[in-house]
Design an enzyme around this catalytic site. Sequence first.
Site, mmCIF file in Angstrom:
data_model
loop_
_atom_site.group_PDB
_atom_site.id
_atom_site.type_symbol
_atom_site.label_atom_id
_atom_site.label_comp_id
_atom_site.label_asym_id
_atom_site.label_seq_id
_atom_site.Cartn_x
_atom_site.Cartn_y
_atom_site.Cartn_z
ATOM 1 C CG ASP A 458 -42.847 17.127 22.443
ATOM 2 O OD1 ASP A 458 -43.863 17.961 21.736
ATOM 3 O OD2 ASP A 458 -42.642 17.544 23.613
ATOM 4 C CG ASP A 527 -47.507 20.782 27.584
ATOM 5 O OD1 ASP A 527 -47.870 19.540 27.245
ATOM 6 O OD2 ASP A 527 -46.608 21.493 27.280
HETATM 7 C C1 DGJ Z 1 -43.861 19.569 25.494
HETATM 8 C C2 DGJ Z 1 -45.027 18.378 25.905
HETATM 9 O O1 DGJ Z 1 -46.268 18.752 25.526
HETATM 10 C C3 DGJ Z 1 -44.813 18.133 27.270
HETATM 11 O O2 DGJ Z 1 -45.729 16.949 27.660
HETATM 12 C C4 DGJ Z 1 -43.328 17.639 27.423
HETATM 13 O O3 DGJ Z 1 -43.410 16.410 26.806
HETATM 14 C C5 DGJ Z 1 -42.296 18.727 27.221
HETATM 15 N N1 DGJ Z 1 -42.686 19.126 25.850
HETATM 16 C C6 DGJ Z 1 -40.942 18.039 27.347
HETATM 17 O O4 DGJ Z 1 -40.246 19.238 27.046
#
Ligand code: DGJ
Length: 706
Positions: A458, A527
């Site tokens: 990430d 997300d």
């Molecule tokens: C952002 C990501 O897009 C989410 O899926 C998740 O992993 C969060 N970060 C975790 O902090």
Amino acid sequence: MTASAITGGFAEGLWCLSTPNSSYVLAIAADGRLVQLHWGARLSPGDGSRLGEAAAVPPYQLPLESQEPLPVDGGLRWGPPSLQIAFPGGVRSLELKLVDDVAAAAPGTHRLDLVLADTHFPLQVVLHHRVRDDSDVIERWVTLRHTADSGEPLRIIRADSGNWLIPQLGDYRYSVVSGGYYAEGQLRRGRLPDGEYRLTSRTGITAHHANPWMMIDDGTATEAHGPVWSVALAWSGSWRLTAHRHFQGRAAVSAGFGHDGLSWPLDPGAELTTPPILGLYTDGGFGAASRGWHQYARAHVLPHPGEDRPVLYNSWEAVEFNVDETAQLDLARRAADIGVELFVIDDGWFSTRTSDRSGLGDWWPNPGRFPNGLATVARHVHQLGMRFGVWVEPEMVNPDSELYRAYPDWVMHFPHRRRDELRRQLVLNFARADVRAWAIDWLDRFVTDNDVDYLKWDMNRGFSQAGWPERGDAQDWLWIDHTRGVYEVIDQLRARHPALRIESCAGGGGRLDFGILARTDQVWPSDNTDAYQRQSIQHGLSQLYPATVMSAWVTDKPYSRDEQRNQYAYHVAMAGVLGIGSNLSAWTDGRHEQARRNIALYKQIRAIVQRGAQYRVGDPPGAGLTAIQYLLGDETVVFVYRPRAEVTPDPDTVRLAGLDPNATYTDPDTGTVALGRTLMSAGLPVCSRLPAGDWASAVIRFNRTG
Ligand code: DGJ
């Protein structure tokens, strides 16, 4: 398929590069400039020399430097330069001369390097080109070389990877994606305005709000018909793409890394190689353009294109930061029971990370939450027959962490300036060798010690105060070298762990491009997991990137007691790489059963979805009847969605594509038999397959049986 070829040479003053269905022709104009004469349908050998001269320019008109494959800042040129350099003494105005051409062939590919040199200063500019037998994508990139052994550096102000002239058309229309966090990949089409239309990322990553590609057509192309030119940059850092439309009736697209305001000193003996800029011409409409890109991604970008992506479970949407051994193992048992193949623990498993306040950078399991370490969890997950994945964010640090307290200078920063936090975190400077060494070391040990099969990598914030004081005048290199550093760390990690698979994520879909796809296996596109809103995100991303990289989870967002709506969510996710992100511990038996059924079906069709040719055969998402068809060999699968039962009648058939018109196809679920021709012209009746009411969806399969 016709093989790729490169014909011509210095003697002819003309080079014709051909892919199976397209040609790209460069020539030396009367004034010595290198110009593009053609990019479009494939020409026969010899046709190139009949293309004539580059367009002449009357005085007082803007010179058509957009014909040049890399228009420089120099001479009588006033358009957006693709290459801009300041020489010692503040001298600008490049004067390049073609000095050499080097052609080479390898099985399945042809390469051409055109070497230009400045007439006075020690600068060499090499324009690289590659065409392949199995793709219509033309790859181009540039190397800039300071050819002196000593002396002063040259300062690079702009170094695009290439400029593409779009042929004269009645009009010019662009297709791009726009958007933002939670709304990535929204497809936008519009008339290309006169002047400059610029997309850019200044965030240090590819970005949520745009993606480094553009398609151009004359305003009449459709999914299935018409010429479309597309250009994409394979780069995961900041970038700039400029479409330049002349009143006189031409347009060109130039793109490269970096953004306005940066500059990079190039020392004597040093060189800078740009990321590839990729161009694809097709006369088969937007659908053919997308399939051309998908095929290229599978054949030449992705590390393991032939592997079926596993059905994964991810903990984030279910419990966010609240992960611990007991609850995760309970989820793992439930996940295995419904058919999940890869179990991923997301954020919250390490050091003091129980919220976004602290812990980033301290990559050891939280002893309170995982008293037996992650290796124990991995063993249980493996015993359940699943692979084990973990979330990491290696480029980030919370100021409240042991890492930051020990190495405050590892983050991007300037003296006398704030260090602005976003999500309470700062960006580690991966351009630094010591930071990269630290990252490779802990990631390598972490993967080994915990038997990790999969990392979700990430990256949750853009750069700010992006300084590197030790590098003084050269610190803007950080904008390029951070991205290269990330590439290097991932490449080394993969080399040490060939079985490791990686998902690229940047707060959702902030890092999706052909650069990161060369070293990751799939991408978390957003997300936003609302199935209806996901459709437009997936639609936009599918313009360039194949379904095999598109992670798509069914989550509890929005949770519905309506089984039909939940089923709709499965069908949306099954058009990509199906995953589950719900809180399984809170599910009813009915939801477990629904998941089991859908996962079993997905395993039967995923090879077609992940490796097949994609046809968007219905309305665009949003209203009406949306349909996506995938075709692999003799098997095809169609996803049909009708989110709203409209007052106006919906179309009741979907015309399939790509089938053999004379072959017989059978639906294994209903036994329906139809000729390919019928399915493609009369269409597939879908009304009887769709339930009544809102959130109607169906998966329909056909196999060739004769
Ligand atoms: C952002 C990501 O897009 C989410 O899926 C998740 O992993 C969060 N970060 C975790 O902090």
